[in-house]
Write an enzyme that holds these catalytic residues in place. Structure first.
Site, mmCIF file in Angstrom:
data_model
loop_
_atom_site.group_PDB
_atom_site.id
_atom_site.type_symbol
_atom_site.label_atom_id
_atom_site.label_comp_id
_atom_site.label_asym_id
_atom_site.label_seq_id
_atom_site.Cartn_x
_atom_site.Cartn_y
_atom_site.Cartn_z
ATOM 1 N N TYR A 210 0.841 -1.204 0.000
ATOM 2 C CA TYR A 210 0.000 0.000 0.000
ATOM 3 C C TYR A 210 0.872 1.248 0.000
ATOM 4 O O TYR A 210 0.623 2.194 -0.761
ATOM 5 C CB TYR A 210 -0.906 -0.030 1.230
ATOM 6 C CG TYR A 210 -1.800 1.179 1.401
ATOM 7 C CD1 TYR A 210 -2.831 1.440 0.507
ATOM 8 C CD2 TYR A 210 -1.604 2.056 2.469
ATOM 9 C CE1 TYR A 210 -3.653 2.542 0.669
ATOM 10 C CE2 TYR A 210 -2.425 3.158 2.632
ATOM 11 C CZ TYR A 210 -3.445 3.399 1.741
ATOM 12 O OH TYR A 210 -4.256 4.496 1.907
ATOM 13 N N GLU B 144 -11.714 5.776 5.594
ATOM 14 C CA GLU B 144 -11.053 6.542 6.658
ATOM 15 C C GLU B 144 -11.986 6.712 7.847
ATOM 16 O O GLU B 144 -11.556 6.693 8.998
ATOM 17 C CB GLU B 144 -10.586 7.901 6.134
ATOM 18 C CG GLU B 144 -9.480 7.847 5.083
ATOM 19 C CD GLU B 144 -8.151 7.309 5.601
ATOM 20 O OE1 GLU B 144 -7.997 7.151 6.831
ATOM 21 O OE2 GLU B 144 -7.271 7.023 4.775
ATOM 22 N N TRP C 146 -5.019 1.205 10.543
ATOM 23 C CA TRP C 146 -5.337 1.206 9.121
ATOM 24 C C TRP C 146 -5.213 -0.191 8.526
ATOM 25 O O TRP C 146 -5.962 -0.565 7.618
ATOM 26 C CB TRP C 146 -4.455 2.200 8.369
ATOM 27 C CG TRP C 146 -4.676 2.177 6.896
ATOM 28 C CD1 TRP C 146 -3.803 1.806 5.928
ATOM 29 C CD2 TRP C 146 -5.893 2.511 6.191
ATOM 30 N NE1 TRP C 146 -4.386 1.879 4.674
ATOM 31 C CE2 TRP C 146 -5.667 2.319 4.829
ATOM 32 C CE3 TRP C 146 -7.155 2.951 6.629
ATOM 33 C CZ2 TRP C 146 -6.649 2.551 3.859
ATOM 34 C CZ3 TRP C 146 -8.139 3.186 5.662
ATOM 35 C CH2 TRP C 146 -7.877 2.988 4.296
#
Length: 200
Positions: free
Chosen positions: A29, A51, A59
């Site tokens: 990522y 988010e 995350w």
């Protein structure tokens, strides 16, 4: 580890994108997605939604469930999510492929309805209008990267005024970082130059 980390592959990265077996998802990522410019109403709606779901969580938890989120939320196509009903919300609450948080699910459906009322391209234009001047100095350590900025505070205020939910200044800034409105790869990180080039 406040500066870049040179992983076993010899490539310097931001500390959170370091090479390790446990963080391979983060590494990919970091290297190929985070910070590259994202445009398009649906694509930005997806990032805004993810988010929001990340709030209070790591995350990596969201990243590893992203395929499940995309399946559950119709690929984050605004027009389709805006038609979700209470029955859909209950279905989502029972879906093990996502984070089953009632408030966040409700906010995502609400936000799709708000976004669907905008004209095509308006959400993209709105979010990108808050991109700061790209001439600011590159962060050298993670301590140089702030979780909230004046721009993210203003963006969050504007989104909330329009009816969007779960879009506080910190969440707004995380979206800005992920979508390339800012380049918060550290100065010595290998990915920084590619992000700058993509931003044009």
């Amino acid at each position: 580890m406040s500066g870049v980390v040179t992983a076993p592959d010899g490539i310097p990265r931001c500390p959170w994108g370091m090479e390790s077996e446990q963080m391979a998802d983060y590494r990919a990522y970091h290297d190929t997605e985070w910070g590259l410019p994202v445009h398009g109403d649906d694509a930005l709606f997806e990032r805004m939604s993810l988010e929001a779901f990340q709030s209070g969580l790591s995350w990596i938890t969201i990243l590893r469930r992203r395929p499940g989120f995309r399946a559950a939320f119709a690929g984050f196509r605004i027009a389709e999510v805006a038609r979700f009903t209470e029955a859909d919300a209950e279905r989502l609450l029972a879906d093990p492929g996502i984070i089953r948080n009632r408030a966040k699910i409700a906010a995502t459906i609400n936000n799709a309805k708000v976004a669907a009322a905008l004209t095509p391209g308006e959400l993209d234009e709105l979010i990108w209008s808050y991109a700061p001047d790209r001439s600011r100095p590159a962060p050298r350590t993670v301590a140089d990267v702030q979780p909230v900025t004046p721009e993210s505070t203003a963006l969050a205020k504007d989104l909330k005024k329009r009816g969007f939910r779960f879009v506080g200044p910190t969440t707004a800034y995380a979206m800005m970082q992920a979508c390339g409105l800012v380049n918060d790869h550290l100065a010595a990180c290998h990915a920084r130059a590619a992000v700058e080039a993509a931003a044009g």
